[in-house]
Each structure stands twice: as structure tokens, then as C-alpha cells.
Scaffold this motif. Structure first.
Motif, short mmCIF file in Angstrom:
data_model
loop_
_atom_site.label_atom_id
_atom_site.label_comp_id
_atom_site.label_asym_id
_atom_site.label_seq_id
_atom_site.Cartn_x
_atom_site.Cartn_y
_atom_site.Cartn_z
N PRO A 44 13.01 -22.46 -13.63
CA PRO A 44 13.62 -23.59 -12.91
C PRO A 44 12.62 -24.26 -11.97
O PRO A 44 11.82 -23.59 -11.30
N LEU A 45 12.64 -25.58 -11.96
CA LEU A 45 11.79 -26.38 -11.08
C LEU A 45 10.30 -26.11 -11.30
O LEU A 45 9.49 -26.33 -10.39
N ALA A 46 9.90 -25.65 -12.49
CA ALA A 46 8.48 -25.44 -12.77
C ALA A 46 7.76 -26.78 -12.75
O ALA A 46 8.25 -27.77 -13.27
N PRO A 47 6.53 -26.84 -12.16
CA PRO A 47 5.81 -25.75 -11.49
C PRO A 47 5.98 -25.74 -9.98
O PRO A 47 5.16 -25.19 -9.28
N TRP A 48 7.04 -26.37 -9.47
CA TRP A 48 7.17 -26.52 -8.03
C TRP A 48 7.55 -25.22 -7.32
O TRP A 48 7.12 -24.98 -6.21
N LEU A 49 8.38 -24.41 -7.97
CA LEU A 49 8.90 -23.22 -7.31
C LEU A 49 8.15 -21.98 -7.79
O LEU A 49 8.18 -21.65 -8.97
N ASN A 50 7.48 -21.28 -6.85
CA ASN A 50 6.79 -20.04 -7.16
C ASN A 50 7.08 -19.04 -6.05
O ASN A 50 6.84 -19.33 -4.87
N LEU A 51 7.60 -17.89 -6.42
CA LEU A 51 8.03 -16.90 -5.45
C LEU A 51 7.58 -15.52 -5.93
O LEU A 51 7.66 -15.22 -7.12
N ARG A 52 7.11 -14.71 -4.99
CA ARG A 52 6.64 -13.37 -5.33
C ARG A 52 7.06 -12.38 -4.25
O ARG A 52 6.88 -12.64 -3.05
N PHE A 53 7.64 -11.25 -4.67
CA PHE A 53 7.98 -10.17 -3.76
C PHE A 53 7.18 -8.94 -4.15
O PHE A 53 7.03 -8.63 -5.34
N ALA A 54 6.67 -8.22 -3.15
CA ALA A 54 5.90 -7.00 -3.40
C ALA A 54 6.37 -5.91 -2.45
O ALA A 54 6.49 -6.13 -1.24
N LEU A 55 6.64 -4.74 -3.01
CA LEU A 55 6.97 -3.55 -2.22
C LEU A 55 5.81 -2.58 -2.42
O LEU A 55 5.57 -2.10 -3.53
N GLN A 56 5.10 -2.28 -1.35
CA GLN A 56 3.84 -1.54 -1.44
C GLN A 56 3.87 -0.33 -0.51
O GLN A 56 4.36 -0.42 0.63
N TYR A 57 3.32 0.79 -1.01
CA TYR A 57 3.20 1.98 -0.17
C TYR A 57 1.77 2.50 -0.26
O TYR A 57 1.26 2.77 -1.35
N THR A 58 1.13 2.63 0.90
CA THR A 58 -0.23 3.16 0.98
C THR A 58 -0.17 4.57 1.57
O THR A 58 0.38 4.77 2.66
N ALA A 59 -0.74 5.54 0.84
CA ALA A 59 -0.73 6.94 1.27
C ALA A 59 -2.17 7.42 1.43
O ALA A 59 -2.97 7.34 0.50
N TYR A 60 -2.50 7.91 2.61
CA TYR A 60 -3.85 8.39 2.91
C TYR A 60 -3.93 9.91 2.76
O TYR A 60 -3.11 10.65 3.32
N THR A 61 -4.93 10.37 2.04
CA THR A 61 -5.23 11.80 2.00
C THR A 61 -6.36 12.14 2.96
O THR A 61 -6.55 13.31 3.30
N LYS A 62 -7.11 11.13 3.38
CA LYS A 62 -8.16 11.30 4.38
C LYS A 62 -8.34 9.98 5.11
O LYS A 62 -8.25 8.90 4.50
N PHE A 63 -8.58 10.04 6.42
CA PHE A 63 -8.70 8.82 7.21
C PHE A 63 -9.79 9.02 8.26
O PHE A 63 -9.74 9.96 9.04
N ASP A 64 -10.80 8.16 8.23
CA ASP A 64 -11.91 8.23 9.19
C ASP A 64 -12.46 9.66 9.33
O ASP A 64 -12.64 10.17 10.43
N GLY A 65 -12.72 10.28 8.19
CA GLY A 65 -13.44 11.54 8.19
C GLY A 65 -12.63 12.80 8.01
O GLY A 65 -13.19 13.83 7.64
N SER A 66 -11.32 12.76 8.26
CA SER A 66 -10.54 14.00 8.24
C SER A 66 -9.15 13.79 7.66
O SER A 66 -8.63 12.67 7.65
N GLN A 67 -8.55 14.90 7.26
CA GLN A 67 -7.16 14.87 6.81
C GLN A 67 -6.21 15.02 7.99
O GLN A 67 -5.12 14.44 7.98
N SER A 68 -6.61 15.77 9.00
CA SER A 68 -5.75 16.00 10.15
C SER A 68 -6.56 15.84 11.44
O SER A 68 -7.76 16.07 11.49
N ASN A 69 -5.86 15.40 12.50
CA ASN A 69 -6.46 15.24 13.83
C ASN A 69 -7.80 14.50 13.76
O ASN A 69 -8.78 14.89 14.37
#
Length: 448
Positions: free
Chosen positions: A401-426
Motif C-alpha cells: 500500500p502507498l508504495a513507495p511512500w510508506l516504509n516501516l520497520r520494527f526490530a526486537l533486538q537482544y544483546t547478551a555479553y559473555t565478557k565486557f571490558d576484560g572480564s565476565q564478572s566484576n
């Protein structure tokens, strides 16, 4: 007051969308007569198909020449909003006016000049109101002059790109500017270390590169970047500091790639790099920090089905660092020479260019340096994690509908860290763990 302004801006943009006049539409689709799904694997978003790469390579000038829409100015607009939730709230608010967790935000509103300027000259210029920082800024810009001829009885495309960020002109979604994830939260913690080419010069440097593609197979590009003046940066909303770091002279950039399409299978492999001497604080008396970035990348797309698209992308960057200024300043770095390594990969499946499932992996490792990484317990830059994302793009196809005027995008994103700035904990000595920065991000784009 700020919330009233943002609300007003949102409804103004929606009213523009509802107007009969087609002054603000997806200008590339309008110019070419090709739906967004012809150039993008997910109907709407940065990820390009072979046709999309060919359009960009040719300088954004491809046109049917017959559609009345193609005679309209190449103007488009975009609105982006999001919601961010962390597994553990931040120690302090990520930006003025926001909470330590659970933030809804008006991320940005952008105006684009995107399309053919004249004859063989085309442009992609983005002007953005940043709702997080409450500033108006010049965003991604790529201005091209391109042509084609025959060389050895094969097609030969050549041109020049004038742009404001290394890799913004790149054709493949494996390099930093247009790589996965295509959107991420500005209201969460992110790892402290990254290579220079991964955004270190974005929008605060200008470059010119010359490129060529032979036989739709071999791509070569080379050029250089230099820092904008502090006055220019202030004028376009990039920097307010007269002591921001700058490039000493010019920073060479290069790109080599091979690509091939076999039926519905598309392959590419390549290498890219940047070499820059950086003047900390724009004070030459302090010495120079030298950065040499060398990257390799690969891309596979299965485009042989009208309903099913499979993709895999990967890039690996090695950065050699030499901190001449670190010693003169009395303690910025403990080592004269360090290295940083960055790996990114992602796989995706798209159904009917409407629904997408994406899974990415990232890892940063590097040298031990007790001064350069004094903010973390391990004194290392090491971070690692996964990004899972679901996308829904209801419009953008030729029968939408209304191509090409209407463009819509939804994103559900999850980022999981196993290590952050050098370590897993503390990792920072405050008992905060890598998983504390795991982030749920709901993102919506409207472009018209």
C-alpha cells in the motif's frame, strides 16, 4: 519543554506523511521505479542486494526517465524511536533527562537528499536531529561522480566518492558503517575499546576515494581522509571542542573485493584498511598516535527464491597501535605498541522480504595495558557477545500500500555479553558483571 518539542516534531512529520504532495518520499525507489525490495534484502534497511550495490556503484543516478515521480526532488525523511531495557540498571543516567533503565526515546528525525543530482553526479546526504543529544548534525554523506565504459570487452565502472566516514561508501554490509546490527541503543553501556575504522573518524573527517569495478567481478578503491576544521565541525553539529583529536595530514584508505553471482548464489570476499596518525588534543607538541587498521571480509547471499533469503557476513579487523603521545603525556598508555582485534559475524533468514531472524556474534581482544585500560580490572579491551534480532517490515514491496511512500520497520533486538571490558564478572571493580549490560532494544523506523 523538550518533550513538547519532540511531540510537535513527531506530529509534524506524520502530517507531512499524510499530505498529498509527494515532496518527502523514498527518493531512490521513486527515481528508479524499482521497489525497495529490489535493492534491499529486507524491503527496507541498509542491507543491499546485487541490484542495490550496482545502483550505489553507479553513483545513485540510475533512472527510468519515464515515471513522473522521477522528476520530483530526491528528498526523503525518516523518524526513529525506541525503547531500551537493561538486565541491570546503569550506575548513572546515560544522558540528561533519561532514567538509569527502561527508557523510551525519540532517537532521531532525518532529512535526506538522496538520488541523482545531474547527469552522472549523485548523492546521499543525511541531515539528522539527534533526539538523545538534542542537536542537529550532518550525518552520513556520500557524493559520487561515476561513469561506465568497456575495458577488454567487459563492463568497466569508475568513479569518485566524496564522503565523511570511512566505509560509508562501501557496497557490502560487512564494513563498519552499514554492518550488522543496523541499529542499536544509545542508552546502554557499550564496550570501551574499538578500532579507529569502527567509527573513530565518523563525520569528523572528510575523504575522497577513486574506485573501479571491472566485469562486475573485481573492485578496487583508494583515497585518503583529513579532519574537518573545528569551526566546520561546530557548524554541522559534530564537535563542540576545540581540542578534539585530529588526523595529522592525510589518512590513506583502501578497499579490494572480488564478487561473483552464480544463479541465486552471491559471493564476495575482500580486504580494506586505514592508516592514520592522530594528534591528541590537536597539540602537535605532544607527539602522534599511529593506527594501522587491516580488515578482511566475506559475504554470502542466497537470493534464488522469491520467498526465502539466506545470508552470512563476517569481518575481521586487526589494528596496530603506536602511542607516541602516551609517554609524552605521562601516562595515557603503558606500552609503546599495542594491538586490537575485532571480529563480527552474522547470519540471517528472511521470509517474503517481510520477516527476518538474525543472529550475530562479536568479539574484541587486544594487548594488556594497565594505563590504557585502567578503567577495568583486567586491564584488557576484551569483550564478547551475541546479538539476536527479529525484524518485521510490512511494506516496501511493489504491491505494498502507498508504495513507495510508506516504509516501516520494527526490530526486537537482544544483546547478551559473555565478557565486557576484560572480564565476565566484576569488570570495573563495582561488582557489575558483563551480563548486567545485556540489553533488550525495541526499535521502529518510519521513512517516507
Amino acid at each position: 519543554m523538550k518533550s513538547l518539542f519532540l511531540t510537535g516534531l513527531f506530529w509534524t512529520a506524520l502530517s507531512l506523511f499524510m499530505m498529498d504532495e509527494a515532496a518527502a518520499v523514498p527518493s531512490f525507489a521513486r527515481q528508479t521505479g524499482i521497489s525497495c525490495s529490489g535493492c534491499h534484502t529486507q524491503s527496507f534497511g541498509p542491507n543491499l542486494t546485487p541490484l542495490g550495490r550496482s545502483f550505489k556503484l553507479g553513483g545513485y543516478t540510475m533512472s527510468t526517465g519515464s515515471d513522473s515521480n522521477a522528476k520530483l526532488p530526491p528528498i526523503s525523511a525518516m523518524i526513529v524511536g525506541s525503547f531500551t531495557h537493561l538486565d541491570n540498571k546503569l550506575p548513572e543516567a546515560p544522558a540528561p533527562g533519561y532514567n538509569t533503565n527502561n527508557n523510551g526515546s525519540f532517537d532521531e528525525a532525518s532529512l535526506f537528499y538522496a538520488g541523482k543530482v545531474y547527469s552522472k553526479l549523485g548523492a546521499f546526504v543525511q541531515l539528522t536531529y539527534n533526539g538523545i543529544e538534542d542537536i542537529l548534525e550532518l550525518d552520513n554523506t556520500d557524493i559520487r561522480l561515476a561513469d561506465r565504459t568497456q575495458l577488454g570487452n567487459h563492463d568497466f565502472v569508475y568513479g569518485v566518492s566524496f564522503n565523511n566516514s570511512p566505509t560509508v561508501q562501501d557496497l557490502w554490509n560487512t564494513t563498519p558503517v552499514w554492518g550488522y546490527p543496523y541499529a542499536s541503543s544509545e542508552l546502554t553501556n557499550t564496550p570501551g575499546a574499538s578500532t579507529l575504522i569502527e567509527g573513530g573518524l565518523a563525520q569528523n573527517a572528510g575523504g575522497a576515494t577513486a574506485y573501479m569495478m571491472w566485469n562486475d567481478l573485481l573492485y578496487l578503491e583508494a583515497g585518503a581522509y583529513a579532519s574537518f576544521s573545528t569551526q566546520f565541525q561546530r557548524n554541522v553539529g559534530i564537535s563542540e571542542s576545540a581540542t578534539a583529536d585530529k588526523i595529522d595530514g592525510g589518512a590513506p584508505y583502501w578497499r579490494i573485493a572480488l564478487q561473483h553471482q552464480l544463479g541465486g548464489h552471491y559471493f564476495s570476499v575482500g580486504t580494506f584498511g586505514l592508516r592514520a596518525n592522530i594528534v591528541p588534543g590537536r597539540d602537535h607538541s605532544l607527539g602522534l598516535n599511529e593506527y594501522s587498521d587491516l580488515g578482511v571480509d566475506a559475504n554470502y547471499q542466497f537470493l534464488g527464491s522469491a520467498k526465502h533469503i539466506f545470508e552470512y557476513k563476517a569481518s575481521y579487523i586487526r589494528e596496530d597501535q603506536k602511542f607516541g603521545s602516551g609517554f609524552l603525556l605521562g601516562g595515557n598508555a603503558a606500552n609503546t605498541n599495542n594491538r586490537l582485534f575485532s571480529l563480527h559475524s552474522n547470519a540471517s533468514y528472511t521470509y517474503d522480504q517481510t520477516y527476518s531472524v538474525n543472529l550475530g556474534y562479536f568479539r574484541t581482544t587486544g594487548s594488556y595495558d594497565p594505563l590504557l585500560y585502567a578503567d577495568n580490572i583486567a586491564r584488557k579491551p576484551n569483550s564478547e557477545g551475541f546479538i539476536a534480532e527479529l525484524d518485521y517490515v510490512p511494506f516496501g514491496k511493489s504491491d505494498s500500500p502507498l508504495a513507495p511512500w510508506l516504509n516501516l520497520r520494527f526490530a526486537l533486538q537482544y544483546t547478551a555479553y559473555t565478557k565486557f571490558d576484560g572480564s565476565q564478572s566484576n569488570y570495573d571493580g563495582s561488582t557489575r558483571n558483563a551480563s548486567s549490560n545485556n540489553t533488550l532494544f525495541l526499535n521502529g523506523w518510519l521513512i517516507f
